[in-house]
Design a protein around this motif. Structure first.
Motif, PDB file in Angstrom:
ATOM      1  N   MET A  17       0.834  -1.210   0.000  1.00 31.47           N
ATOM      2  CA  MET A  17       0.000   0.000   0.000  1.00 31.47           C
ATOM      3  C   MET A  17       0.868   1.259   0.000  1.00 31.47           C
ATOM      4  O   MET A  17       0.547   2.235  -0.678  1.00 31.47           O
ATOM      5  CB  MET A  17      -0.942   0.007   1.207  1.00 31.47           C
ATOM      6  CG  MET A  17      -2.102  -0.933   1.079  1.00 31.47           C
ATOM      7  SD  MET A  17      -3.134  -0.634  -0.374  1.00 31.47           S
ATOM      8  CE  MET A  17      -3.853   0.938   0.041  1.00 31.47           C
ATOM      9  N   ASP A  18       1.975   1.234   0.735  1.00 35.81           N
ATOM     10  CA  ASP A  18       2.874   2.388   0.739  1.00 35.81           C
ATOM     11  C   ASP A  18       3.478   2.612  -0.649  1.00 35.81           C
ATOM     12  O   ASP A  18       3.568   3.745  -1.118  1.00 35.81           O
ATOM     13  CB  ASP A  18       3.979   2.211   1.778  1.00 35.81           C
ATOM     14  CG  ASP A  18       3.479   2.405   3.197  1.00 35.81           C
ATOM     15  OD1 ASP A  18       2.386   2.994   3.380  1.00 35.81           O
ATOM     16  OD2 ASP A  18       4.176   1.963   4.132  1.00 35.81           O
ATOM     17  N   ARG A  19       3.875   1.521  -1.325  1.00 36.93           N
ATOM     18  CA  ARG A  19       4.419   1.649  -2.683  1.00 36.93           C
ATOM     19  C   ARG A  19       3.344   2.179  -3.634  1.00 36.93           C
ATOM     20  O   ARG A  19       3.613   3.030  -4.482  1.00 36.93           O
ATOM     21  CB  ARG A  19       4.955   0.307  -3.192  1.00 36.93           C
ATOM     22  CG  ARG A  19       6.289  -0.084  -2.578  1.00 36.93           C
ATOM     23  CD  ARG A  19       6.919  -1.270  -3.284  1.00 36.93           C
ATOM     24  NE  ARG A  19       6.054  -2.434  -3.354  1.00 36.93           N
ATOM     25  CZ  ARG A  19       5.948  -3.370  -2.410  1.00 36.93           C
ATOM     26  NH1 ARG A  19       6.654  -3.271  -1.308  1.00 36.93           N
ATOM     27  NH2 ARG A  19       5.132  -4.399  -2.568  1.00 36.93           N
ATOM     28  N   PHE A  20       2.125   1.665  -3.484  1.00 36.56           N
ATOM     29  CA  PHE A  20       1.002   2.106  -4.313  1.00 36.56           C
ATOM     30  C   PHE A  20       0.742   3.597  -4.113  1.00 36.56           C
ATOM     31  O   PHE A  20       0.537   4.352  -5.066  1.00 36.56           O
ATOM     32  CB  PHE A  20      -0.232   1.266  -3.957  1.00 36.56           C
ATOM     33  CG  PHE A  20      -1.460   1.557  -4.769  1.00 36.56           C
ATOM     34  CD1 PHE A  20      -1.406   1.682  -6.144  1.00 36.56           C
ATOM     35  CD2 PHE A  20      -2.689   1.682  -4.149  1.00 36.56           C
ATOM     36  CE1 PHE A  20      -2.549   1.940  -6.892  1.00 36.56           C
ATOM     37  CE2 PHE A  20      -3.838   1.938  -4.881  1.00 36.56           C
ATOM     38  CZ  PHE A  20      -3.765   2.068  -6.257  1.00 36.56           C
ATOM     39  N   LYS A  21       0.788   4.045  -2.866  1.00 34.60           N
ATOM     40  CA  LYS A  21       0.564   5.455  -2.553  1.00 34.60           C
ATOM     41  C   LYS A  21       1.663   6.328  -3.151  1.00 34.60           C
ATOM     42  O   LYS A  21       1.390   7.380  -3.731  1.00 34.60           O
ATOM     43  CB  LYS A  21       0.516   5.646  -1.034  1.00 34.60           C
ATOM     44  CG  LYS A  21       0.119   7.033  -0.622  1.00 34.60           C
ATOM     45  CD  LYS A  21       0.162   7.300   0.882  1.00 34.60           C
ATOM     46  CE  LYS A  21      -0.004   6.113   1.760  1.00 34.60           C
ATOM     47  NZ  LYS A  21       0.125   6.402   3.180  1.00 34.60           N
ATOM     48  N   MET A  22       2.918   5.886  -3.052  1.00 36.20           N
ATOM     49  CA  MET A  22       4.049   6.636  -3.613  1.00 36.20           C
ATOM     50  C   MET A  22       3.921   6.737  -5.131  1.00 36.20           C
ATOM     51  O   MET A  22       4.177   7.790  -5.722  1.00 36.20           O
ATOM     52  CB  MET A  22       5.380   5.969  -3.254  1.00 36.20           C
ATOM     53  CG  MET A  22       5.730   6.052  -1.798  1.00 36.20           C
ATOM     54  SD  MET A  22       6.093   7.749  -1.338  1.00 36.20           S
ATOM     55  CE  MET A  22       7.074   7.472   0.100  1.00 36.20           C
ATOM     56  N   GLU A  23       3.509   5.647  -5.770  1.00 35.05           N
ATOM     57  CA  GLU A  23       3.329   5.638  -7.222  1.00 35.05           C
ATOM     58  C   GLU A  23       2.213   6.604  -7.625  1.00 35.05           C
ATOM     59  O   GLU A  23       2.376   7.401  -8.554  1.00 35.05           O
ATOM     60  CB  GLU A  23       2.980   4.223  -7.689  1.00 35.05           C
ATOM     61  CG  GLU A  23       2.738   4.108  -9.173  1.00 35.05           C
ATOM     62  CD  GLU A  23       2.302   2.707  -9.567  1.00 35.05           C
ATOM     63  OE1 GLU A  23       1.436   2.605 -10.457  1.00 35.05           O
ATOM     64  OE2 GLU A  23       2.808   1.730  -8.998  1.00 35.05           O
ATOM     65  N   LYS A  33       7.280  12.007   1.372  1.00 35.48           N
ATOM     66  CA  LYS A  33       8.472  11.533   2.069  1.00 35.48           C
ATOM     67  C   LYS A  33       8.084  10.315   2.901  1.00 35.48           C
ATOM     68  O   LYS A  33       6.898  10.097   3.161  1.00 35.48           O
ATOM     69  CB  LYS A  33       9.086  12.634   2.924  1.00 35.48           C
ATOM     70  CG  LYS A  33       8.129  13.408   3.767  1.00 35.48           C
ATOM     71  CD  LYS A  33       8.814  14.607   4.397  1.00 35.48           C
ATOM     72  CE  LYS A  33       7.920  15.341   5.319  1.00 35.48           C
ATOM     73  NZ  LYS A  33       6.959  16.222   4.760  1.00 35.48           N
ATOM     74  N   GLN A  34       9.044   9.525   3.267  1.00 32.93           N
ATOM     75  CA  GLN A  34       8.766   8.363   4.109  1.00 32.93           C
ATOM     76  C   GLN A  34       8.263   8.863   5.461  1.00 32.93           C
ATOM     77  O   GLN A  34       8.772   9.828   5.998  1.00 32.93           O
ATOM     78  CB  GLN A  34      10.034   7.518   4.310  1.00 32.93           C
ATOM     79  CG  GLN A  34      10.511   6.817   3.075  1.00 32.93           C
ATOM     80  CD  GLN A  34       9.555   5.739   2.594  1.00 32.93           C
ATOM     81  OE1 GLN A  34       8.717   5.252   3.328  1.00 32.93           O
ATOM     82  NE2 GLN A  34       9.663   5.387   1.330  1.00 32.93           N
ATOM     83  N   GLY A  35       7.258   8.213   5.977  1.00 31.85           N
ATOM     84  CA  GLY A  35       6.726   8.586   7.290  1.00 31.85           C
ATOM     85  C   GLY A  35       5.627   9.619   7.188  1.00 31.85           C
ATOM     86  O   GLY A  35       4.791   9.582   6.291  1.00 31.85           O
ATOM     87  N   TYR A  36       5.662  10.582   8.076  1.00 34.11           N
ATOM     88  CA  TYR A  36       4.596  11.578   8.235  1.00 34.11           C
ATOM     89  C   TYR A  36       4.583  12.574   7.078  1.00 34.11           C
ATOM     90  O   TYR A  36       5.611  13.136   6.721  1.00 34.11           O
ATOM     91  CB  TYR A  36       4.800  12.306   9.562  1.00 34.11           C
ATOM     92  CG  TYR A  36       3.752  13.346   9.853  1.00 34.11           C
ATOM     93  CD1 TYR A  36       2.462  12.966  10.187  1.00 34.11           C
ATOM     94  CD2 TYR A  36       4.052  14.697   9.792  1.00 34.11           C
ATOM     95  CE1 TYR A  36       1.489  13.914  10.465  1.00 34.11           C
ATOM     96  CE2 TYR A  36       3.087  15.648  10.066  1.00 34.11           C
ATOM     97  CZ  TYR A  36       1.814  15.255  10.404  1.00 34.11           C
ATOM     98  OH  TYR A  36       0.848  16.186  10.675  1.00 34.11           O
ATOM     99  N   ASN A  37       3.413  12.796   6.507  1.00 38.98           N
ATOM    100  CA  ASN A  37       3.236  13.768   5.428  1.00 38.98           C
ATOM    101  C   ASN A  37       2.114  14.742   5.752  1.00 38.98           C
ATOM    102  O   ASN A  37       1.341  15.130   4.879  1.00 38.98           O
ATOM    103  CB  ASN A  37       2.948  13.046   4.106  1.00 38.98           C
ATOM    104  CG  ASN A  37       4.192  12.435   3.511  1.00 38.98           C
ATOM    105  OD1 ASN A  37       5.018  13.136   2.952  1.00 38.98           O
ATOM    106  ND2 ASN A  37       4.346  11.131   3.671  1.00 38.98           N
ATOM    107  N   GLY A  38       2.034  15.148   7.006  1.00 38.99           N
ATOM    108  CA  GLY A  38       0.964  16.032   7.454  1.00 38.99           C
ATOM    109  C   GLY A  38       1.029  17.432   6.899  1.00 38.99           C
ATOM    110  O   GLY A  38       0.106  18.214   7.071  1.00 38.99           O
TER     111      GLY A  38
END
Length: 65
Positions: A17-23, A33-38
């Motif tokens: 899911m993290d890879r999907f979100k980054m894509e 960025k890795q981690g928090y993106n608030g």
């Protein structure tokens, strides 16, 4: 206390899911960025979520053919 609805049924799916979100983010021109993106704007976050939904619908429709 309410159950967190943002929990994945399969914890091993988190990386996918993290890879999907980054894509999806890169496809709409948003840098995550890795981690928090608030610090993302609502518009940026919405465009990432919208792109993810479009890709899921496309994958589902392709699977039906």
């Amino acid at each position: 206390m309410a159950k967190n609805s943002n929990t994945l049924v399969n914890p091993n799916a988190r990386d996918a899911m993290d890879r999907f979100k980054m894509e999806a983010a890169s496809q709409v021109g948003v840098t995550l960025k890795q981690g928090y993106n608030g610090d993302l704007t609502s518009k940026q976050a919405g465009s990432i979520g919208g792109q993810m939904v479009r890709k899921m619908i496309e994958a589902y429709e392709n699977g039906m053919n």
